[in-house]
Design a protein around this motif. Structure first.
Motif, PDB file in Angstrom:
ATOM      1  N   LEU A 101       0.829  -1.196   0.000  1.00  0.00           N
ATOM      2  CA  LEU A 101       0.000   0.000   0.000  1.00  0.00           C
ATOM      3  C   LEU A 101       0.871   1.256   0.000  1.00  0.00           C
ATOM      4  O   LEU A 101       1.987   1.258   0.505  1.00  0.00           O
ATOM      5  CB  LEU A 101      -0.908   0.034   1.237  1.00  0.00           C
ATOM      6  CG  LEU A 101      -2.236  -0.722   1.152  1.00  0.00           C
ATOM      7  CD1 LEU A 101      -2.006  -2.214   1.175  1.00  0.00           C
ATOM      8  CD2 LEU A 101      -3.163  -0.303   2.294  1.00  0.00           C
ATOM      9  N   GLY A 102       0.329   2.306  -0.561  1.00  0.00           N
ATOM     10  CA  GLY A 102       0.918   3.617  -0.399  1.00  0.00           C
ATOM     11  C   GLY A 102       0.288   4.270   0.812  1.00  0.00           C
ATOM     12  O   GLY A 102      -0.937   4.426   0.863  1.00  0.00           O
ATOM     13  N   VAL A 103       1.077   4.610   1.817  1.00  0.00           N
ATOM     14  CA  VAL A 103       0.541   5.119   3.085  1.00  0.00           C
ATOM     15  C   VAL A 103       0.880   6.603   3.224  1.00  0.00           C
ATOM     16  O   VAL A 103       2.030   7.009   3.027  1.00  0.00           O
ATOM     17  CB  VAL A 103       1.116   4.341   4.280  1.00  0.00           C
ATOM     18  CG1 VAL A 103       0.545   4.880   5.593  1.00  0.00           C
ATOM     19  CG2 VAL A 103       0.819   2.844   4.145  1.00  0.00           C
ATOM     20  N   ILE A 104      -0.131   7.396   3.564  1.00  0.00           N
ATOM     21  CA  ILE A 104       0.070   8.804   3.915  1.00  0.00           C
ATOM     22  C   ILE A 104      -0.140   8.907   5.418  1.00  0.00           C
ATOM     23  O   ILE A 104      -1.255   8.732   5.917  1.00  0.00           O
ATOM     24  CB  ILE A 104      -0.906   9.729   3.176  1.00  0.00           C
ATOM     25  CG1 ILE A 104      -0.786   9.554   1.664  1.00  0.00           C
ATOM     26  CG2 ILE A 104      -0.658  11.190   3.551  1.00  0.00           C
ATOM     27  CD1 ILE A 104      -1.808  10.358   0.867  1.00  0.00           C
ATOM     28  N   PHE A 105       0.919   9.165   6.138  1.00  0.00           N
ATOM     29  CA  PHE A 105       0.907   9.204   7.601  1.00  0.00           C
ATOM     30  C   PHE A 105       0.934  10.663   8.038  1.00  0.00           C
ATOM     31  O   PHE A 105       1.957  11.326   7.954  1.00  0.00           O
ATOM     32  CB  PHE A 105       2.110   8.425   8.122  1.00  0.00           C
ATOM     33  CG  PHE A 105       2.269   8.408   9.622  1.00  0.00           C
ATOM     34  CD1 PHE A 105       1.207   8.637  10.474  1.00  0.00           C
ATOM     35  CD2 PHE A 105       3.503   8.124  10.189  1.00  0.00           C
ATOM     36  CE1 PHE A 105       1.363   8.612  11.850  1.00  0.00           C
ATOM     37  CE2 PHE A 105       3.694   8.093  11.560  1.00  0.00           C
ATOM     38  CZ  PHE A 105       2.610   8.336  12.393  1.00  0.00           C
ATOM     39  N   ILE A 106      -0.227  11.165   8.481  1.00  0.00           N
ATOM     40  CA  ILE A 106      -0.341  12.544   8.951  1.00  0.00           C
ATOM     41  C   ILE A 106       0.010  12.580  10.427  1.00  0.00           C
ATOM     42  O   ILE A 106      -0.568  11.846  11.233  1.00  0.00           O
ATOM     43  CB  ILE A 106      -1.773  13.083   8.752  1.00  0.00           C
ATOM     44  CG1 ILE A 106      -2.276  12.832   7.332  1.00  0.00           C
ATOM     45  CG2 ILE A 106      -1.829  14.570   9.110  1.00  0.00           C
ATOM     46  CD1 ILE A 106      -1.579  13.604   6.274  1.00  0.00           C
ATOM     47  N   THR A 107       0.954  13.429  10.808  1.00  0.00           N
ATOM     48  CA  THR A 107       1.360  13.479  12.206  1.00  0.00           C
ATOM     49  C   THR A 107       2.028  14.810  12.517  1.00  0.00           C
ATOM     50  O   THR A 107       2.474  15.527  11.617  1.00  0.00           O
ATOM     51  CB  THR A 107       2.322  12.314  12.547  1.00  0.00           C
ATOM     52  OG1 THR A 107       2.668  12.369  13.929  1.00  0.00           O
ATOM     53  CG2 THR A 107       3.589  12.397  11.720  1.00  0.00           C
ATOM     54  N   HIS A 108       2.065  15.142  13.801  1.00  0.00           N
ATOM     55  CA  HIS A 108       2.859  16.286  14.242  1.00  0.00           C
ATOM     56  C   HIS A 108       4.048  15.818  15.074  1.00  0.00           C
ATOM     57  O   HIS A 108       4.743  16.630  15.678  1.00  0.00           O
ATOM     58  CB  HIS A 108       1.992  17.254  15.067  1.00  0.00           C
ATOM     59  CG  HIS A 108       1.485  16.656  16.348  1.00  0.00           C
ATOM     60  ND1 HIS A 108       0.278  16.000  16.424  1.00  0.00           N
ATOM     61  CD2 HIS A 108       2.023  16.588  17.586  1.00  0.00           C
ATOM     62  CE1 HIS A 108       0.095  15.567  17.665  1.00  0.00           C
ATOM     63  NE2 HIS A 108       1.150  15.907  18.396  1.00  0.00           N
ATOM     64  N   ASN A 109       4.286  14.492  15.090  1.00  0.00           N
ATOM     65  CA  ASN A 109       5.366  13.915  15.879  1.00  0.00           C
ATOM     66  C   ASN A 109       6.488  13.436  14.957  1.00  0.00           C
ATOM     67  O   ASN A 109       6.369  12.373  14.334  1.00  0.00           O
ATOM     68  CB  ASN A 109       4.825  12.742  16.714  1.00  0.00           C
ATOM     69  CG  ASN A 109       5.818  12.249  17.747  1.00  0.00           C
ATOM     70  OD1 ASN A 109       7.002  12.112  17.458  1.00  0.00           O
ATOM     71  ND2 ASN A 109       5.337  11.969  18.938  1.00  0.00           N
ATOM     72  N   PRO A 110       7.579  14.188  14.839  1.00  0.00           N
ATOM     73  CA  PRO A 110       8.657  13.792  13.925  1.00  0.00           C
ATOM     74  C   PRO A 110       9.329  12.484  14.316  1.00  0.00           C
ATOM     75  O   PRO A 110       9.843  11.770  13.457  1.00  0.00           O
ATOM     76  CB  PRO A 110       9.631  14.973  13.984  1.00  0.00           C
ATOM     77  CG  PRO A 110       9.334  15.667  15.279  1.00  0.00           C
ATOM     78  CD  PRO A 110       7.880  15.469  15.525  1.00  0.00           C
ATOM     79  N   HIS A 111       9.346  12.157  15.611  1.00  0.00           N
ATOM     80  CA  HIS A 111       9.959  10.903  16.049  1.00  0.00           C
ATOM     81  C   HIS A 111       9.175   9.703  15.526  1.00  0.00           C
ATOM     82  O   HIS A 111       9.759   8.735  15.037  1.00  0.00           O
ATOM     83  CB  HIS A 111      10.052  10.857  17.576  1.00  0.00           C
ATOM     84  CG  HIS A 111      10.967  11.885  18.156  1.00  0.00           C
ATOM     85  ND1 HIS A 111      10.552  13.188  18.374  1.00  0.00           N
ATOM     86  CD2 HIS A 111      12.275  11.816  18.540  1.00  0.00           C
ATOM     87  CE1 HIS A 111      11.565  13.876  18.888  1.00  0.00           C
ATOM     88  NE2 HIS A 111      12.615  13.071  18.992  1.00  0.00           N
ATOM     89  N   HIS A 112       7.841   9.757  15.607  1.00  0.00           N
ATOM     90  CA  HIS A 112       7.020   8.678  15.067  1.00  0.00           C
ATOM     91  C   HIS A 112       7.177   8.598  13.552  1.00  0.00           C
ATOM     92  O   HIS A 112       7.273   7.501  12.986  1.00  0.00           O
ATOM     93  CB  HIS A 112       5.547   8.909  15.423  1.00  0.00           C
ATOM     94  CG  HIS A 112       5.256   8.711  16.877  1.00  0.00           C
ATOM     95  ND1 HIS A 112       4.039   9.037  17.448  1.00  0.00           N
ATOM     96  CD2 HIS A 112       6.024   8.224  17.887  1.00  0.00           C
ATOM     97  CE1 HIS A 112       4.056   8.754  18.738  1.00  0.00           C
ATOM     98  NE2 HIS A 112       5.254   8.264  19.030  1.00  0.00           N
ATOM     99  N   ALA A 113       7.197   9.743  12.897  1.00  0.00           N
ATOM    100  CA  ALA A 113       7.329   9.757  11.441  1.00  0.00           C
ATOM    101  C   ALA A 113       8.650   9.137  11.001  1.00  0.00           C
ATOM    102  O   ALA A 113       8.701   8.346  10.048  1.00  0.00           O
ATOM    103  CB  ALA A 113       7.218  11.189  10.917  1.00  0.00           C
TER     104      ALA A 113
END
Length: 304
Positions: A217-229
């Motif tokens: 899958l192509g995943v778009i991960f929206i986050t405000h946490n750079p460590h998780h990203a």
């Protein structure tokens, strides 16, 4: 890997070479959205490829929600291009986006807490059996299918009859991801899936994001946490005040650089200056203003 570097309005834009195996599943070219005189998004480029996690980061008001709504069919872009499989599109409803394999999992997960796990898995798309007009729910097949799909994602639940509200936040996120995959998602948009979770449950969700990527899958991960990203991301797009602050492949940016660009170097430099005026606050260890605001360096051949 050769890098083409161009200066952005607030930072650096690093364009990495697309992965082998065809063009992007979803692509935005100079996309933007205006609500009357208010420009919520402007000049955003984004490419989502099969088997990759594209992380979209930004603070509150950066334009992340507007970006989600355009891709998922809730809103139409007012500038630029939106392409799916290389074809320009303009979705008018989320159903049209779903028909093209684009599914969004929002923070509220669209689940009914008191309903069993298997029922939530098929919510709105229930399987039936028997002749019309006396068709009835095919409960056995729905339970079996839900269990198989969850296990395929590495999720093992002892009792599919338990209300989904009794699961942890991380488990509910994982059920929502498995549901989207089962119903044909090729592009999976995850809206802040770890925002309200603790460290352990966030790790569970990140593991299943990686599992979705491994399934192609192509995943778009929206986050405000750079460590998780940075733990799962293959490409990083940082938005700031509705514009593109930075776009870089994982090989082109460190976690520290990603954090600095997301936070905004100028703002951090100003904060350091203000803190230096406060008695008892040691600012010597904080980065210098030049370090925070400087564009990312272009990588040389073979630095990936």
């Amino acid at each position: 890997m050769t890098t083409d570097k161009t200066a952005a309005a607030h930072g650096a834009v690093l364009k990495d070479t697309p992965p082998e195996g065809g063009g992007p599943l979803v692509e935005l070219r100079g996309a933007g959205k205006s609500y009357g005189n208010i420009r919520a998004l402007h000049g955003v480029d984004l490419a989502v490829h099969s088997g990759r996690v594209t992380c979209v980061l930004g603070d509150n008001g950066a334009g992340k929600s507007t970006l989600i709504k355009i891709i998922s069919g809730l809103h139409q872009h007012t500038e630029g291009e939106f392409l799916v499989d290389g074809e320009p599109v303009r979705f008018t409803t989320p159903r049209e986006a779903l028909d093209r394999g684009i599914a969004a999992v929002y923070q509220d997960l669209a689940t009914v807490p008191l309903m069993p796990v298997w029922r939530n898995f098929f919510l709105g798309s229930e399987l039936t059996k028997g002749p019309w007009p006396v068709r009835r729910l095919d409960i056995a097949r729905m339970k079996r299918t839900a269990d198989e799909e969850l296990r395929a994602m590495g999720i093992v639940l002892d009792d599919l009859e338990q209300p989904i509200g009794t699961l942890s936040g991380g488990q509910r996120q994982c059920v929502a991801i498995a549901r989207a995959v089962h119903f044909g998602a090729r592009v999976l948009i995850l809206d802040e899936p770890t925002a309200a979770l603790g460290v352990k449950q966030s790790g569970v969700v990140l593991k299943y994001i990686a599992a979705a990527r491994d399934r192609g899958l192509g995943v778009i991960f929206i986050t405000h946490n750079p460590h998780h990203a940075y733990m799962v991301g293959d490409h990083f797009t940082v938005l700031r005040l509705g514009t593109l602050e930075m776009s870089a492949a994982r090989s082109e940016v460190s976690l520290e650089e990603l954090t600095n660009h997301m936070a905004g170097g100028a703002e951090l430099a100003a904060l350091k200056h203000e803190l230096s005026q406060v008695r008892g606050v040691d600012v010597e260890e904080l980065p210098e203003a030049d370090d925070l605001s400087a564009p990312l360096p272009a990588s040389s051949e073979g630095n990936s």
